[in-house]
Each structure stands twice: as C-alpha cells, then as structure tokens.
Design a protein around this motif. Sequence first.
Motif, PDB file in Angstrom:
ATOM      1  N   VAL A   1      -2.278  13.284 -29.187  1.00  0.00           N
ATOM      2  CA  VAL A   1      -0.954  13.443 -29.803  1.00  0.00           C
ATOM      3  C   VAL A   1      -0.036  14.232 -28.900  1.00  0.00           C
ATOM      4  CG1 VAL A   1       0.300  14.456 -31.726  1.00  0.00           C
ATOM      5  CG2 VAL A   1      -1.832  13.223 -32.148  1.00  0.00           C
ATOM      6  N   SER A   2      -0.571  15.284 -28.272  1.00  0.00           N
ATOM      7  CA  SER A   2       0.243  16.117 -27.390  1.00  0.00           C
ATOM      8  C   SER A   2       0.721  15.320 -26.198  1.00  0.00           C
ATOM      9  CB  SER A   2      -0.576  17.327 -26.912  1.00  0.00           C
ATOM     10  OG  SER A   2      -0.951  18.129 -28.010  1.00  0.00           O
ATOM     11  N   ALA A   3      -0.168  14.480 -25.664  1.00  0.00           N
ATOM     12  CA  ALA A   3       0.210  13.683 -24.502  1.00  0.00           C
ATOM     13  C   ALA A   3       1.331  12.732 -24.838  1.00  0.00           C
ATOM     14  CB  ALA A   3      -1.009  12.905 -23.985  1.00  0.00           C
ATOM     15  N   VAL A   4       1.240  12.066 -25.991  1.00  0.00           N
ATOM     16  CA  VAL A   4       2.297  11.137 -26.406  1.00  0.00           C
ATOM     17  C   VAL A   4       3.573  11.877 -26.719  1.00  0.00           C
ATOM     18  CG1 VAL A   4       2.972   9.470 -28.157  1.00  0.00           C
ATOM     19  CG2 VAL A   4       0.649   9.430 -27.254  1.00  0.00           C
ATOM     20  N   SER A   5       3.468  13.030 -27.382  1.00  0.00           N
ATOM     21  CA  SER A   5       4.653  13.791 -27.749  1.00  0.00           C
ATOM     22  C   SER A   5       5.380  14.301 -26.523  1.00  0.00           C
ATOM     23  CB  SER A   5       4.252  14.977 -28.648  1.00  0.00           C
ATOM     24  OG  SER A   5       3.653  14.508 -29.828  1.00  0.00           O
ATOM     25  N   ALA A   6       4.612  14.627 -25.464  1.00  0.00           N
ATOM     26  CA  ALA A   6       5.220  15.175 -24.259  1.00  0.00           C
ATOM     27  C   ALA A   6       5.903  14.107 -23.430  1.00  0.00           C
ATOM     28  CB  ALA A   6       4.151  15.875 -23.402  1.00  0.00           C
ATOM     29  N   ALA A   7       5.614  12.857 -23.681  1.00  0.00           N
ATOM     30  CA  ALA A   7       6.184  11.776 -22.894  1.00  0.00           C
ATOM     31  C   ALA A   7       7.644  11.564 -23.260  1.00  0.00           C
ATOM     32  CB  ALA A   7       5.402  10.481 -23.147  1.00  0.00           C
ATOM     33  N   PRO A   8       8.484  11.195 -22.277  1.00  0.00           N
ATOM     34  CA  PRO A   8       9.869  10.862 -22.583  1.00  0.00           C
ATOM     35  C   PRO A   8       9.942   9.604 -23.425  1.00  0.00           C
ATOM     36  CG  PRO A   8       9.333  10.293 -20.331  1.00  0.00           C
ATOM     37  CD  PRO A   8       8.161  11.047 -20.867  1.00  0.00           C
ATOM     38  N   ALA A   9      11.089   9.372 -24.035  1.00  0.00           N
ATOM     39  CA  ALA A   9      11.229   8.210 -24.923  1.00  0.00           C
ATOM     40  C   ALA A   9      10.906   6.919 -24.215  1.00  0.00           C
ATOM     41  CB  ALA A   9      12.653   8.168 -25.486  1.00  0.00           C
ATOM     42  N   SER A  10      11.276   6.838 -22.949  1.00  0.00           N
ATOM     43  CA  SER A  10      11.051   5.604 -22.209  1.00  0.00           C
ATOM     44  C   SER A  10       9.578   5.331 -21.977  1.00  0.00           C
ATOM     45  CB  SER A  10      11.783   5.681 -20.862  1.00  0.00           C
ATOM     46  OG  SER A  10      11.331   6.794 -20.126  1.00  0.00           O
ATOM     47  N   ALA A  11       8.732   6.360 -22.109  1.00  0.00           N
ATOM     48  CA  ALA A  11       7.317   6.187 -21.822  1.00  0.00           C
ATOM     49  C   ALA A  11       6.549   5.570 -22.971  1.00  0.00           C
ATOM     50  CB  ALA A  11       6.697   7.536 -21.474  1.00  0.00           C
ATOM     51  N   ILE A  12       7.158   5.516 -24.164  1.00  0.00           N
ATOM     52  CA  ILE A  12       6.432   5.037 -25.333  1.00  0.00           C
ATOM     53  C   ILE A  12       5.976   3.597 -25.136  1.00  0.00           C
ATOM     54  CG2 ILE A  12       6.571   4.659 -27.809  1.00  0.00           C
ATOM     55  CD1 ILE A  12       6.560   7.583 -26.872  1.00  0.00           C
ATOM     56  N   GLY A  13       6.741   2.798 -24.395  1.00  0.00           N
ATOM     57  CA  GLY A  13       6.357   1.420 -24.139  1.00  0.00           C
ATOM     58  C   GLY A  13       5.246   1.290 -23.117  1.00  0.00           C
ATOM     59  N   LEU A  14       4.798   2.411 -22.534  1.00  0.00           N
ATOM     60  CA  LEU A  14       3.706   2.475 -21.570  1.00  0.00           C
ATOM     61  C   LEU A  14       4.020   1.795 -20.248  1.00  0.00           C
ATOM     62  CD1 LEU A  14       0.625   1.876 -23.892  1.00  0.00           C
ATOM     63  CD2 LEU A  14       1.827   4.005 -23.387  1.00  0.00           C
ATOM     64  N   ALA A  15       5.258   1.401 -20.005  1.00  0.00           N
ATOM     65  CA  ALA A  15       5.649   0.807 -18.729  1.00  0.00           C
ATOM     66  C   ALA A  15       6.119   1.907 -17.790  1.00  0.00           C
ATOM     67  CB  ALA A  15       6.764  -0.209 -18.944  1.00  0.00           C
ATOM     68  N   PRO A  16       5.896   1.734 -16.464  1.00  0.00           N
ATOM     69  CA  PRO A  16       6.417   2.723 -15.514  1.00  0.00           C
ATOM     70  C   PRO A  16       7.915   2.906 -15.687  1.00  0.00           C
ATOM     71  CG  PRO A  16       4.895   1.221 -14.437  1.00  0.00           C
ATOM     72  CD  PRO A  16       5.141   0.657 -15.807  1.00  0.00           C
ATOM     73  N   ALA A  17       8.377   4.141 -15.665  1.00  0.00           N
ATOM     74  CA  ALA A  17       9.800   4.413 -15.884  1.00  0.00           C
ATOM     75  C   ALA A  17      10.215   5.666 -15.131  1.00  0.00           C
ATOM     76  CB  ALA A  17      10.088   4.569 -17.376  1.00  0.00           C
ATOM     77  N   SER A  18      11.474   5.726 -14.775  1.00  0.00           N
ATOM     78  CA  SER A  18      12.046   6.904 -14.119  1.00  0.00           C
ATOM     79  C   SER A  18      13.394   7.210 -14.751  1.00  0.00           C
ATOM     80  CB  SER A  18      12.227   6.666 -12.615  1.00  0.00           C
ATOM     81  OG  SER A  18      10.978   6.478 -11.974  1.00  0.00           O
ATOM     82  N   ALA A  19      13.773   8.470 -14.733  1.00  0.00           N
ATOM     83  CA  ALA A  19      15.035   8.883 -15.346  1.00  0.00           C
ATOM     84  C   ALA A  19      15.952   9.509 -14.303  1.00  0.00           C
ATOM     85  CB  ALA A  19      14.775   9.863 -16.488  1.00  0.00           C
ATOM     86  N   PHE A  20      17.242   9.250 -14.446  1.00  0.00           N
ATOM     87  CA  PHE A  20      18.241   9.770 -13.524  1.00  0.00           C
ATOM     88  C   PHE A  20      19.412  10.357 -14.310  1.00  0.00           C
ATOM     89  CE2 PHE A  20      15.866   6.656 -11.163  1.00  0.00           C
ATOM     90  CZ  PHE A  20      15.819   7.141  -9.861  1.00  0.00           C
ATOM     91  N   SER A  21      20.166  11.197 -13.633  1.00  0.00           N
ATOM     92  CA  SER A  21      21.332  11.823 -14.256  1.00  0.00           C
ATOM     93  C   SER A  21      22.606  11.335 -13.563  1.00  0.00           C
ATOM     94  CB  SER A  21      21.226  13.351 -14.154  1.00  0.00           C
ATOM     95  OG  SER A  21      21.117  13.751 -12.795  1.00  0.00           O
ATOM     96  N   PHE A  22      23.746  11.761 -14.103  1.00  0.00           N
ATOM     97  CA  PHE A  22      25.042  11.466 -13.493  1.00  0.00           C
ATOM     98  C   PHE A  22      25.684  12.759 -13.000  1.00  0.00           C
ATOM     99  CE2 PHE A  22      24.431   7.664 -16.042  1.00  0.00           C
ATOM    100  CZ  PHE A  22      24.944   6.660 -15.226  1.00  0.00           C
TER     101      PHE A  22
END
Length: 245
Positions: free
Chosen positions: A37-58
């Motif tokens: 549960v902790s591992a899933v909770s710590a994941a960003p929203a984009s990680a829930i689909g289990l696909a590789p993902a990266s986040a960027f800012s503006f």
Amino acid sequence: MKGKNLLAVNLKIKVLTMKSQLNLVKSILAVAGIAAVSAVSAAPASAIGLAPASAFSFANIVGGDTPGDAYANSFSFDVIDQGSSVLFNIFNSGNATASEMFISKVFFDDNNFLSGVANIYNNSNVAFTGGASNDQLPQGGNGFTTDYAFSRNTGAGNRWGIQGGEMLGLSFTGNYANVVSALTNGSLKLGLHVQALPGGASDSYISSTSNTEATPEPLTMLAAGAAVGFGAMFKKQRAQAQKGE
C-alpha cells in the motif's frame, strides 16, 4: 573430597509455540501488505497505470512578460509511455491568489520527435482542438518554433480551458525514451498561454528541462517498501526481546 553446596538456578526457556509462529506469519503478511500500500501510495498519479512515466515543470520566459511569474509552479505535465505513442498529461494545479487563471493554449516545438497527433482527451470540463500548426507562442520569440498548437474551444466563457485542478491529455505517435531525452536536453519543448491572471493579465511559460520525477518500476517500489517494513518489524522485536532479558 569436600562436599559442595549446590546453587539452585532457575532457567526460563522460551519455546516458539504454534501460536507464536502463526503470529509471526501474520506479522509478515501485515508488513508486506502495508509495504504494498505504501509503495502504491507513494507513486505519482501517472504511475498508477504501471507504464513508464516522467514528470516535468514549466518555467517563466526570460525577458518576457511578468504578470504570471509567481504562478509558474502551478503548471506541469507528465509524459507516459504508451508503446508506439506517448501521452502528455498537462496539469493546472491552481493557486488561491489567482483562482480564475486557466490554460487557453498549448504549443509544441517538436523538432521531429513526434510524428502526429494520436488523440485529444477532452472531458466534460476541458475541450481543446488543434494539431499541426505554425501558430506562435506569445513571447516565444526565436527560441520557440511551433509545430503543434491546441486551443480551448470557444464559448461559455473560460469553461473549456484547463482551470485549477483540471488536466488535458494529448497523445502523439513517438518513442518514449527519445521524447524524454529530448525534453531533458531542450530539443523538444512545450509552451503554455495562460489567461485570467489577476488584473485580467495573461502570460506564457516554456517547459523546463528538469525531469522532476521519474516513476520507479512498481516491483522495485514494492521490494523497497517491504524491505523497510521488515527491517522495522524485526528491529522492534529485537528491542522487545532485549528488554525482557
């Protein structure tokens, strides 16, 4: 031989009973569950689909307008691997001091990393149209050449823009690893035009080259969480045993 006085010695031998064995098994399962549960909770929203993902800012545009400089960190985007395509989820997290601001346009300076629009994910609150275009990002200057542009649908005031707490999804044909690398070195850029800033002002932003969040592999996250959980459990048991000695 002289007689010896015998000393009475009381020994307490703690035997691991079936009950304690069951309790240990329950503890292990409980820790494993908490770790998961902790591992899933710590994941960003984009990680829930289990696909590789990266986040960027503006970031603000150097030398550009300044009315929106204080709100640059309200905007971000995820890039998610979809196999033969990549999904850009563009977010407006909102800001209490500029509650009316919304993203009205999204621009891509591509340099041939994206080969075509696969889909525009509109919803009941966000609606955009667009595609290949030479429309120019306000304040973009010579450092930003538009290849794709998307604008909110007109009508109903600012309803169709990306307002606070809302997101727009844009999917392109492209290779995830190449796209993330291009975003990180600046050869692929995103631009935003934001309206309804305080005082009726508007401003523009360009994507930062900082990859702010790489999604860990789900099994790696689970293993790490389990390791921490088991370590904490056994440390507690050892401390209790030493205290009872």
